[in-house]
Design a protein around this motif. Structure first.
Motif, PDB file in Angstrom:
ATOM      1  N   TYR A   1      -7.557  -9.213  -2.003  1.00  0.00           N
ATOM      2  CA  TYR A   1      -6.923  -8.423  -3.268  1.00  0.00           C
ATOM      3  C   TYR A   1      -5.343  -9.155  -3.893  1.00  0.00           C
ATOM      4  CZ  TYR A   1      -9.348  -4.663  -0.811  1.00  0.00           C
ATOM      5  OH  TYR A   1     -10.127  -4.256  -0.268  1.00  0.00           O
TER       6      TYR A   1
ATOM      7  N   TYR B   1      -1.840  -7.909  -5.701  1.00  0.00           N
ATOM      8  CA  TYR B   1      -1.084  -6.631  -6.382  1.00  0.00           C
ATOM      9  C   TYR B   1       0.390  -7.159  -6.650  1.00  0.00           C
ATOM     10  CZ  TYR B   1      -3.902  -2.777  -4.016  1.00  0.00           C
ATOM     11  OH  TYR B   1      -4.543  -1.809  -3.906  1.00  0.00           O
TER      12      TYR B   1
ATOM     13  N   GLN C   1       4.064  -6.179  -7.438  1.00  0.00           N
ATOM     14  CA  GLN C   1       5.023  -4.739  -7.081  1.00  0.00           C
ATOM     15  C   GLN C   1       6.340  -5.534  -8.057  1.00  0.00           C
ATOM     16  OE1 GLN C   1       7.977  -5.004  -3.273  1.00  0.00           O
ATOM     17  NE2 GLN C   1       7.341  -2.638  -3.335  1.00  0.00           N
TER      18      GLN C   1
ATOM     19  N   LYS D   1       9.734  -1.056  -7.147  1.00  0.00           N
ATOM     20  CA  LYS D   1       8.950  -1.387  -5.819  1.00  0.00           C
ATOM     21  C   LYS D   1       7.556  -0.948  -5.852  1.00  0.00           C
ATOM     22  CE  LYS D   1      11.815  -2.973  -3.266  1.00  0.00           C
ATOM     23  NZ  LYS D   1      11.743  -4.557  -1.901  1.00  0.00           N
TER      24      LYS D   1
ATOM     25  N   LEU E   1       3.504  -0.620  -6.924  1.00  0.00           N
ATOM     26  CA  LEU E   1       2.623  -1.589  -6.345  1.00  0.00           C
ATOM     27  C   LEU E   1       1.293  -1.012  -6.585  1.00  0.00           C
ATOM     28  CD1 LEU E   1       2.833  -0.867  -2.489  1.00  0.00           C
ATOM     29  CD2 LEU E   1       3.076  -3.363  -4.099  1.00  0.00           C
TER      30      LEU E   1
ATOM     31  N   ILE F   1      -2.743  -2.473  -7.802  1.00  0.00           N
ATOM     32  CA  ILE F   1      -3.336  -3.426  -7.943  1.00  0.00           C
ATOM     33  C   ILE F   1      -4.034  -4.797  -9.193  1.00  0.00           C
ATOM     34  CG2 ILE F   1      -5.282  -1.931  -8.593  1.00  0.00           C
ATOM     35  CD1 ILE F   1      -7.282  -3.360  -5.832  1.00  0.00           C
TER      36      ILE F   1
ATOM     37  N   PHE G   1       1.569  -9.538  -3.883  1.00  0.00           N
ATOM     38  CA  PHE G   1       1.480  -9.601  -2.432  1.00  0.00           C
ATOM     39  C   PHE G   1      -0.325 -10.153  -2.431  1.00  0.00           C
ATOM     40  CE2 PHE G   1       4.698  -8.310  -0.130  1.00  0.00           C
ATOM     41  CZ  PHE G   1       5.436  -7.522  -0.449  1.00  0.00           C
TER      42      PHE G   1
ATOM     43  N   SER H   1      -8.890  -6.982   3.632  1.00  0.00           N
ATOM     44  CA  SER H   1      -9.365  -6.011   4.759  1.00  0.00           C
ATOM     45  C   SER H   1     -11.353  -5.302   4.322  1.00  0.00           C
ATOM     46  CB  SER H   1      -9.110  -4.234   3.386  1.00  0.00           C
ATOM     47  OG  SER H   1     -10.344  -4.276   2.326  1.00  0.00           O
TER      48      SER H   1
ATOM     49  N   TYR I   1      -5.950  -2.067   4.972  1.00  0.00           N
ATOM     50  CA  TYR I   1      -5.250  -3.694   4.016  1.00  0.00           C
ATOM     51  C   TYR I   1      -4.119  -4.059   5.255  1.00  0.00           C
ATOM     52  CZ  TYR I   1      -6.508  -2.555  -0.656  1.00  0.00           C
ATOM     53  OH  TYR I   1      -7.862  -2.397  -2.149  1.00  0.00           O
TER      54      TYR I   1
ATOM     55  N   PHE J   1      -1.557  -7.200   4.683  1.00  0.00           N
ATOM     56  CA  PHE J   1      -0.551  -7.886   3.716  1.00  0.00           C
ATOM     57  C   PHE J   1      -0.462  -8.838   4.249  1.00  0.00           C
ATOM     58  CE2 PHE J   1      -0.912  -5.170   0.024  1.00  0.00           C
ATOM     59  CZ  PHE J   1      -0.826  -3.620   1.012  1.00  0.00           C
ATOM     60  N   GLY J   2       0.023 -10.030   3.050  1.00  0.00           N
ATOM     61  CA  GLY J   2       1.199 -11.652   3.233  1.00  0.00           C
ATOM     62  C   GLY J   2       2.177 -10.451   2.850  1.00  0.00           C
ATOM     63  N   SER J   3       3.203 -12.022   3.157  1.00  0.00           N
ATOM     64  CA  SER J   3       4.850 -11.577   2.723  1.00  0.00           C
ATOM     65  C   SER J   3       5.149 -11.134   1.699  1.00  0.00           C
ATOM     66  CB  SER J   3       5.208 -12.443   4.058  1.00  0.00           C
ATOM     67  OG  SER J   3       4.802 -13.436   3.579  1.00  0.00           O
TER      68      SER J   3
ATOM     69  N   ARG K   1       8.220 -14.006  -4.164  1.00  0.00           N
ATOM     70  CA  ARG K   1       8.379 -13.632  -5.624  1.00  0.00           C
ATOM     71  C   ARG K   1       8.668 -14.901  -5.925  1.00  0.00           C
ATOM     72  NH1 ARG K   1      12.187  -9.205  -5.467  1.00  0.00           N
ATOM     73  NH2 ARG K   1      12.381  -9.426  -3.144  1.00  0.00           N
TER      74      ARG K   1
END
Lengths: 114, 114
Positions: B33, B35, B37, B41, B43, B45, B90, B94, B103, B105-107, B110
């Motif tokens: 996926y 996402y 943000q 903040k 989120l 999809i 992000f 899954s 899920y 998530f990656g870090s 930005r």
């Protein structure tokens, strides 16, 4: 369509005090529910999940949540918070027919004060 | 070993440029996926791929084009970047076929458009 509402955008709390973060969802079908935590400048980490079975779910870092189907709620609790619990917390919902699409609430910022 | 890794972590670029973000997962999951943000903040999809097949495509400008060369990789290419594209992106994965785990998530990446 499913949606998630986190009723508090910000929750200040003193260290060692209890905290409850509220989450309500709407969906016409059975759902799976999740809580995620996001520490500053980091990704999201799974705290706990409800898939089926016992309505009281225990997660990492001393958090727990209770699924209440009649009130369509999934509130998160911790009996005693630490400074390190300062973070953004997200409630999320999905159901399998949605391709595991997670719908997130708007987040609750927890600020733990010494 | 990082379960879901994204590169780059930070991306600063000028309006009108084209950029790509890469994501890789080593969990053996069948679904990935993207996402977004925003600054508040929230989120949302954008896309989801299941075994290299696009299964979720939310209302996203067609300047955004995902690509999944195999089930372990999902890249995001953005053309003609605009100021409003500034956000944290992000990647997540899954397992859809089987038990619902939620899920990973990656870090995050930005993206700042100037």
């Amino acid at each position: 369509a499913q949606s998630v509402t986190q009723l508090d955008s910000q929750v200040p709390v003193f260290e060692e005090a209890p905290v409850e973060l509220r989450c309500n969802y709407s969906s016409s079908v059975s759902v799976y529910l999740f809580w995620y935590v996001q520490y500053p400048n980091q990704g999201l980490q799974l705290l706990l999940k409800y898939l089926s079975g016992s309505t009281l779910v225990k997660g990492i870092n001393g958090f727990e949540a209770e699924f209440n189907k009649s009130q369509t709620s999934f509130h998160l609790r911790k009996p005693s918070v630490h400074i390190s619990d300062t973070a953004e917390y997200f409630c999320a919902v999905t159901f399998k027919a949605a391709g595991n699409k997670l719908t997130f609430g708007g987040g609750t910022r927890v600020l733990v004060k010494p | 070993d990082t379960a879901v890794s994204q590169t780059p972590k930070y991306l600063v670029t000028q309006m009108g440029n084209d950029k790509s973000i890469k994501c890789e997962q080593n969990l053996g999951h069948d679904t990935m996926y993207w996402y977004k943000q925003d600054s508040k903040k929230f989120l949302k999809i954008m896309f989801s791929y299941n075994n290299k097949e696009l299964i979720i495509n939310e209302t996203v400008p067609n300047r955004f084009s995902p690509k999944s060369p195999d089930k372990a990789h999902l890249n995001l290419h953005i053309n003609s970047l605009e100021l409003g594209d500034s956000a944290v992106y992000f990647c997540a994965s899954s397992q859809v076929n089987g038990t619902v785990y939620g899920y990973t998530f990656g870090s995050g990446t930005r993206l700042t458009v100037v």
